[in-house]
Structures are given as structure tokens and as C-alpha cells.
Design a protein around this motif. Structure first.
Motif, PDB file in Angstrom:
ATOM      1  N   PRO A 177      -2.308  -0.745 -10.549  1.00 24.68           N
ATOM      2  CA  PRO A 177      -2.539   0.252 -11.608  1.00 24.68           C
ATOM      3  C   PRO A 177      -2.453   1.683 -11.089  1.00 24.68           C
ATOM      4  CG  PRO A 177      -4.623  -0.603 -10.814  1.00 24.68           C
ATOM      5  CD  PRO A 177      -3.554  -1.330 -10.037  1.00 24.68           C
ATOM      6  N   ARG A 178      -2.606   2.628 -11.985  1.00 23.54           N
ATOM      7  CA  ARG A 178      -2.642   4.039 -11.576  1.00 23.54           C
ATOM      8  C   ARG A 178      -3.807   4.259 -10.619  1.00 23.54           C
ATOM      9  NH1 ARG A 178      -1.987   8.500 -16.163  1.00 23.54           N
ATOM     10  NH2 ARG A 178      -2.546   9.665 -14.277  1.00 23.54           N
ATOM     11  N   GLY A 179      -3.505   4.872  -9.499  1.00 27.00           N
ATOM     12  CA  GLY A 179      -4.521   4.995  -8.466  1.00 27.00           C
ATOM     13  C   GLY A 179      -5.425   6.195  -8.594  1.00 27.00           C
ATOM     14  N   ASP A 180      -5.171   7.081  -9.577  1.00 28.39           N
ATOM     15  CA  ASP A 180      -5.984   8.287  -9.706  1.00 28.39           C
ATOM     16  C   ASP A 180      -7.097   8.123 -10.738  1.00 28.39           C
ATOM     17  OD1 ASP A 180      -4.283   8.086 -11.813  1.00 28.39           O
ATOM     18  OD2 ASP A 180      -3.628  10.179 -11.819  1.00 28.39           O
ATOM     19  N   ALA A 200      -3.111  -3.024   0.493  1.00 29.26           N
ATOM     20  CA  ALA A 200      -2.373  -3.461   1.690  1.00 29.26           C
ATOM     21  C   ALA A 200      -0.956  -3.894   1.328  1.00 29.26           C
ATOM     22  CB  ALA A 200      -3.112  -4.608   2.377  1.00 29.26           C
ATOM     23  N   HIS A 201      -0.784  -4.449   0.128  1.00 32.64           N
ATOM     24  CA  HIS A 201       0.539  -4.900  -0.314  1.00 32.64           C
ATOM     25  C   HIS A 201       1.399  -3.742  -0.806  1.00 32.64           C
ATOM     26  CE1 HIS A 201      -1.124  -8.873   0.127  1.00 32.64           C
ATOM     27  NE2 HIS A 201      -2.094  -8.583  -0.719  1.00 32.64           N
ATOM     28  N   VAL A 202       0.756  -2.603  -1.079  1.00 33.74           N
ATOM     29  CA  VAL A 202       1.499  -1.392  -1.437  1.00 33.74           C
ATOM     30  C   VAL A 202       1.924  -0.650  -0.171  1.00 33.74           C
ATOM     31  CG1 VAL A 202       1.416   0.800  -2.689  1.00 33.74           C
ATOM     32  CG2 VAL A 202       0.248  -1.215  -3.609  1.00 33.74           C
ATOM     33  N   GLU A 203       1.022  -0.579   0.791  1.00 32.65           N
ATOM     34  CA  GLU A 203       1.350   0.108   2.052  1.00 32.65           C
ATOM     35  C   GLU A 203       2.604  -0.461   2.700  1.00 32.65           C
ATOM     36  OE1 GLU A 203      -1.875   1.879   4.832  1.00 32.65           O
ATOM     37  OE2 GLU A 203      -2.718   0.015   4.022  1.00 32.65           O
ATOM     38  N   ILE A 204       2.722  -1.784   2.664  1.00 30.26           N
ATOM     39  CA  ILE A 204       3.855  -2.430   3.321  1.00 30.26           C
ATOM     40  C   ILE A 204       5.167  -2.110   2.614  1.00 30.26           C
ATOM     41  CG2 ILE A 204       3.905  -4.633   2.070  1.00 30.26           C
ATOM     42  CD1 ILE A 204       4.063  -6.019   4.808  1.00 30.26           C
ATOM     43  N   ALA A 205       5.088  -1.638   1.373  1.00 32.84           N
ATOM     44  CA  ALA A 205       6.293  -1.291   0.611  1.00 32.84           C
ATOM     45  C   ALA A 205       7.052  -0.128   1.241  1.00 32.84           C
ATOM     46  CB  ALA A 205       5.931  -0.951  -0.830  1.00 32.84           C
ATOM     47  N   HIS A 255       1.927   5.570  -7.348  1.00 32.55           N
ATOM     48  CA  HIS A 255       0.580   5.092  -7.668  1.00 32.55           C
ATOM     49  C   HIS A 255      -0.231   4.847  -6.396  1.00 32.55           C
ATOM     50  CE1 HIS A 255       1.404   4.997 -11.815  1.00 32.55           C
ATOM     51  NE2 HIS A 255       2.083   3.863 -11.868  1.00 32.55           N
ATOM     52  N   GLY A 256       0.422   4.307  -5.366  1.00 30.40           N
ATOM     53  CA  GLY A 256      -0.266   4.087  -4.106  1.00 30.40           C
ATOM     54  C   GLY A 256      -0.690   5.380  -3.449  1.00 30.40           C
ATOM     55  N   GLY A 257       0.183   6.394  -3.512  1.00 29.93           N
ATOM     56  CA  GLY A 257      -0.152   7.704  -2.947  1.00 29.93           C
ATOM     57  C   GLY A 257      -1.320   8.349  -3.660  1.00 29.93           C
TER      58      GLY A 257
END
Length: 649
Positions: free
Chosen positions: A456-459, A472-477, A497-499
Motif C-alpha cells: 500500500p501507500r507508505g506515507d 523486505a520484498h520491496v527493497e529487493i525490487a 510507495h516503498g520510498g
């Protein structure tokens, strides 16, 4: 009547000569009987010498000894390729020999290479020759049956057999012809039927296939799981294989990176030894951590271990790929599942992310550009949106695929959660397998589509729990920039979204890397005026401001603002950039410059949207905040009162 003339062809051989004959002729040629051979003394067919560098591994050998000590006993060592199953079997055979010698007992030791039917038959032929079995050299001899009968006869003494690399269920349980001559009944027999349950013998099996292990031993209680080594044992193996004179300070970190897998450790030691003194444990570790390509090259290094079968591949990468080929031929959907899993963080993967019915549960594709599937070279197409081609429901298919992957020890399940895991070296091996088959982009596309739906939106605070579980699954992207344009949008949005989430958690280094990578890619493909380009630029500027890198923010924003003002000084994009730049000035205490920009923004909004529009009221409040920080209380109060009245209306 024909004229027969008897002639002699040699001692014990006779024939006849026919001058002329008008009827059928029947002849029998009898070969002389085999001469009796002197019965041999018990010996060994184990083709490997004992490993002087063998490292004890807890109670594994003791457990093998316990199970195999009983009459007609069978045990199986089950584990991933490269974890040392064969080495344990070799050491156990020598301990069996030593025990018999100490107690002045005789015992036969047999080694059977069980990777294919042909290798099993070859090994049985070797056993028949060593035993000097009568009839083995006859043209129609059934070697498997001859050996089976000998093993079944208690008068022949004690024996111990190892079935090494018995990974393929079809080798032992396929009812097709065994390739042996003989009766029709013999031809239909499966290989497992030639392994007698004789009270004077026992069998040890090494396999990657848990189902085969259970079937050959008759019980899961006789199956011994062989996993990676303990850290202390792994370090001892590295030190032993590297030899004296090498600095082992980096040893604990290296064996951890290699996941304590014996074959990978032996590979590393052989690589270092071959290049010493220009190489060392520390240099190997540094290179291993450098890039994925370096990892591939190091893990693909052939050890050349003479204590491994001639057909066994001596690198952890290629060893794993044998299992992949078995799985693909046995259950194609299971290999697809493993391929998809390889793109996630391998430590803990929520099962719903890789479930076949994910797309249906999480919504349809946007724009119809994406198909969550794979088209194989044989023309078979697999799509998670269409289950018509599958005889089972998605849940059953998924569970059966998991069973298959667990059977080959390639994934790990968790009793307390629905998460799955896999070894990082298996993950690397799958990546190379996919590249070799031209499927990397296909499964990368599936991974990105699923993650952009799930994350989801991370903010937003209400999303942080889910973000934390999936981050962790976003970082690896960051490692998975796709080639396809439509997949790039998924990648950019996922990193955005991860940022945002990373920034909210003050993980600024990670947030900055995500924003920079996504911004550069999106700007190149879609241009500076693209909405997502502007969102990413804003995110990057916020991150820089949080890190006190105000000059970087100005260097990013001023050229953009100048270009936008030339096109349209009152456009929403221009105002957005002005607002971000004003915020940057505010954080530095440059109140006059911030005030100037906020005044310009407010005038444009009043003109275009009116004094009571929500954006206008927010702009009033921003300007009031600038006044408050300059102790201009009256002006701040007037603006905030206007804003409050506007909100009331």
C-alpha cells in the motif's frame, strides 16, 4: 535322404555339414558350462577413498548407525544437493568396515550409483563381477535378479549397500522395462523389487526426494534430514579444506554467506587454494558480496572432488539445477512456483503473494497490458486468470506444488505462520536457471505486478503494519529493473510507495536510493512532465531535506521551476514545485525567500480557484506558518482566521 558328414570343430564342439536338403533342419549348439570360480572373500565396491578432512556433524552418523544396525534395515539421508549426504554415506561405510575388522567379522560393502536405471544396472554388474556370480556372463543373464538372489541368501554373509543419488522416483518405481533380458515378468519388474529385505543386509539411501526416501525405507521414521552444517562445523570444514597459513578472521562471515552448505564451502576453499597467495578468505568474501554476477561465477566454480561421482556436478549452482530439471519434468506448475518465489526476499514469503489465484483475489490488471503467466517454448500457456486448463482448484494446485518443492528440500515451511522460505543459494541457482531458459523477465513481471498490488501507500499511518511486513520484498525490487515498458510502471510505482514508507521510518539511505532509481527510470521513459516523475522528485527532495542536503534540493528544483515558469507560470505543476522549494527554504530558516514563494502561490490560487477553495486555504495556512516563525503574530493570526472561516464554510 541327405548326405550327412560329421566334422569336428574343436574340443567339445561338434557340427554337421549338409550337401543337399529339401526339408527343415534343426540344430542345437551347446556352449560349454562355465568353469567354477573360487569364491571371493568379502570386499568393498565403494569407489571413493576415505576423506581425511571429514568433519563430524553432531549425531548424524550415530543416527545412521542406529537405524542401519538392525536386520533388514533401511535408512535414507534426505537433503538439498550439496549438503554432504554422499560424504556422510562414504564415512559410514568405512566405519562399518572398521567395526567389522575390530570384531573380526566379515562384511560385504556395495556402492550403487542410483541416478539413472543405466547406472543402477552398471553398479549391479560390478557387484556380480566382484561376487563372481555364476551365469553373469551368459548373453541372456538377468544381472539384477542374480544379485538379488545372492543378497537374499543369508548363507552369503552380512552385507551393507549404499544407493547414492537416488533422486528420481521413476528410476525405481517405473513399471517400464528395466532393460534386462529374460522373461516377460522380469522385464516388467521395477528396480525397487530387486532390493531384498534380507536379515543379513541393510541399505542406506542418499536422495533429494523425500517421497522416494519414504517409499524405499518403508517409513518416514527411517528418513534422516541432512541440512546445512552448524556454524562451528562449517568453519572447521573451511579451515581444514583451506589448510594452514590462511587467515581465517573472515571465516565466520564467509560460511554464513555460503549458508553453511558443505559443497559451497569446499568450492570456496578450492578456489582460494588454487589462487593462493593472491587470494584469501577475506578477498573471496569481498568478491562474493560485490555483485550477483560475481556470486554466480564463484558458486559455479568446479571443485573437481574425486570423492564425488564422475557424473556429479561439483558446483552448488549446477547441483541445484539437477533438481529443477527433475521438478519441471515431474510437475511444471511447481517449477513455476519456485521461479516466482526466487524474486522475493527468500527468508520469509507470505503464501498469498505467490498463490495461483492472487490476481483474482487482488483485482484485475489495469489496462489489460499485463498477463500473470508464462508461455513455454512448447507452446503451453499458463495464466493465473484462467483455471480452465487445470483439473484442480487453485488451493489444491498450490498445496501440491508446495509438497513437490518440499519433497526436493528446496523450500522451507513455517509451523507458526503461512510464510515460506528458501536458501539464498537456491534462489541464486533459480535465477541462473531462468536466465538459461529465457524466463527471467516473465517471472520478474509476475513479481512486480503482485507486489504493486499488495504493497500500500507508505506515507499513510494506517498502512504501516502491512508495509512493515512486506518491505523486505520491496527493497529487493531495486535489483529488478524490468526491460518491458509496461512493467517499468509497476517497478516505479512500487519503489515510490516503498520510498515513502522508508522516509516515514527515517530509513533515508534506502528511501533515497529507491527515489533516485525510480526517478531516473521514469524521467528517461516518460519525461520530466509525467505525473509520477514529479511525485518522485518531490519524494527525493523531502528525503534530502530530512538529511539536511538543502543545496541538493535547490539544484534539483530550480532548473525544473525555471522551465515550468517559461511554459506556464500558473500551472499546478509550477505551483507544486514552488511549494516544495519554499519548504526547503523554510527548513533552512530562509524565511524571506520562503515568504516570497508562498505569496506568489497564494495569489495564483485566489485568482484561479477562489478564496474558499481547499488548496487556497492550505496555502494561507502555509504562509501563516512562515509569519509565525518570524514573530509576525498579527499577520499570522489574520491569515489563520481567514483559513478557519473558510474551512467552516
Amino acid at each position: 535322404m541327405s548326405d550327412h558328414t560329421r566334422i569336428t570343430f574343436g574340443d567339445g564342439n561338434h557340427g554337421f555339414q549338409v550337401g543337399q536338403n529339401s526339408g527343415p533342419i534343426t540344430t542345437n549348439f551347446n556352449l560349454p558350462p562355465e568353469r567354477p570360480e573360487t569364491p571371493p572373500k568379502p570386499t568393498s565396491t565403494v569407489p571413493f577413498c576415505r576423506d581425511a578432512d571429514f568433519v563430524e556433524r553432531g549425531d548424524l552418523l550415530h543416527r545412521i548407525e542406529q537405524i542401519c544396525s538392525g536386520p533388514a534395515s533401511r535408512a535414507a539421508l534426505v537433503g538439498l544437493g550439496g549438503v554432504g549426504k554422499s560424504q556422510l554415506a562414504i564415512e559410514h561405510t568405512y566405519r562399518v568396515r572398521d567395526y567389522a575388522s575390530r570384531n573380526k567379522q566379515d562384511i560385504w560393502l556395495f556402492w550403487v550409483h542410483a541416478s539413472t536405471k543405466a547406472r543402477v544396472q552398471e553398479s549391479f554388474k560390478t557387484i556380480a563381477d566382484v561376487l563372481k556370480l555364476s551365469g553373469r556372463n551368459q548373453p541372456e543373464a538377468n544381472i539384477l535378479q542374480l544379485v538379488e538372489r545372492w543378497l537374499s541368501n543369508e548363507h552369503n554373509g552380512k552385507w551393507f549397500m549404499v544407493l547414492d543419488s537416488a533422486d528420481d522416483l521413476n528410476v525405481f518405481y517405473d513399471t517400464k522395462s528395466t532393460g534386462q533380458t529374460g522373461s516377460l515378468e522380469d522385464e516388467k519388474r521395477s528396480l525397487w523389487t530387486y532390493l531384498p529385505q534380507s536379515p543379513n543386509g541393510s541399505i542406506l539411501i542418499t536422495t533429494r526426494n523425500r517421497e522416494l526416501a519414504s517409499r524405499l525405507t518403508g517409513s518416514h521414521k527411517n528418513v534422516i534430514d541432512v541440512g546445512p552444517m552448524d556454524p562451528s562445523h562449517a568453519l572447521a570444514l573451511l579451515a581444514t579444506k583451506c589448510g594452514d597459513g590462511l587467515d581465517m578472521d573472515a571465516g565466520p562471515e564467509l560460511v554464513k554467506e555460503l549458508e553453511f552448505i558443505p559443497l559451497a564451502i569446499s568450492q570456496a576453499a578450492a578456489y582460494i587454494q588454487q589462487r593462493w597467495p593472491r587470494s584469501s578468505v577475506t578477498k573471496y568474501l569481498d568478491k562474493f558480496r560485490k555483485t550477483s554476477k560475481d556470486k554466480f561465477n564463484l558458486l559455479d566454480f568446479e571443485v573437481g572432488d574425486f570423492r564425488r561421482d564422475r557424473n556429479a556436478l561439483n558446483s552448488i549452482i549446477t547441483t541445484c539445477q539437477i533438481s529443477f530439471d527433475h521438478i519441471r519434468s515431474e510437475r511444471r506448475s511447481a517449477m513455476r512456483l519456485l521461479s516466482l518465489m526466487s524474486f522475493f526476499d527468500c527468508r520469509s514469503i507470505p503464501d498469498y503473494l505467490i498463490h495461483p489465484d492472487f490476481v483474482r483475489r487482488y483485482g484485475e490488471n489495469e489496462g489489460g497490458e499485463y498477463t500473470d503467466g508464462e508461455e513455454d517454448t512448447d507452446g503451453e500457456e499458463y495464466t493465473n486468470d484462467d483455471w480452465a486448463g487445470f483439473p484442480q482448484d487453485p488451493d489444491s494446485l498450490f498445496e501440491d506444488d508446495i509438497i513437490t518443492l518440499r519433497k526436493y528440500c528446496l523450500i522451507k515451511t513455517n509451523e507458526t505462520s503461512h510464510n515460506l522460505g528458501m536458501h539464498s543459494l537456491v534462489q541464486l541457482s533459480v535465477a541462473k536457471w531462468l536466465a538459461a531458459h529465457g524466463k527471467t523477465e516473465t517471472f520478474k513481471q509476475v513479481y512486480l505486478s503482485r507486489m504493486v498490488r499488495a504493497f500500500p501507500r507508505g506515507d499513510m499511518y494506517e498502512h504501516w503494519k502491512m508495509c512493515r511486513e512486506l518491505f523486505a520484498h520491496v527493497e529487493i525490487a531495486l535489483n529488478y529493473r524490468p526491460k518491458a515498458r509496461y512493467s517499468l510502471k509497476h517497478w516505479v510505482l512500487l519503489l515510490y510507495h516503498g520510498g515513502n514508507y522508508a522516509e516515514s521510518q527515517r530509513r533515508y539511505t534506502t528511501a533515497r536510493k529507491m527515489a533516485e532509481e525510480a526517478l531516473a527510470a521514469n524521467k528517461k521513459v516518460y519525461g520530466e512532465e509525467d505525473g509520477e516523475t514529479m511525485d518522485l522528485l518531490d519524494l527525493l527532495c523531502r528525503i534530502h531535506m530530512c538529511c539536511g542536503l538543502y543545496e541538493k534540493v535547490e539544484s534539483l528544483l530550480l532548473p525544473v521551476l525555471e522551465a515550468r515558469q517559461e511554459l506556464d507560470a500558473e500551472s499546478p505543476d509550477t505551483l507544486y514545485t514552488m511549494n516544495t522549494l519554499a519548504l526547503n527554504y523554510s527548513w533552512q530558516g530562509r524565511w524571506n525567500e520562503a515568504e516570497e514563494l508562498h505569496l506568489q502561490i497564494l495569489e495564483v490560487l485566489k485568482k484561479r480557484l477562489g478564496t474558499e477553495h481547499r488548496d487556497t486555504l492550505i496555502s494561507m495556512n502555509n504562509l501563516a506558518w512562515i509569519y509565525l516563525n518570524q514573530d509576525r503574530w498579527k499577520e499570522a493570526e489574520e491569515l489563520q482566521l481567514q483559513a478557519v472561516e473558510g474551512y467552516k464554510r
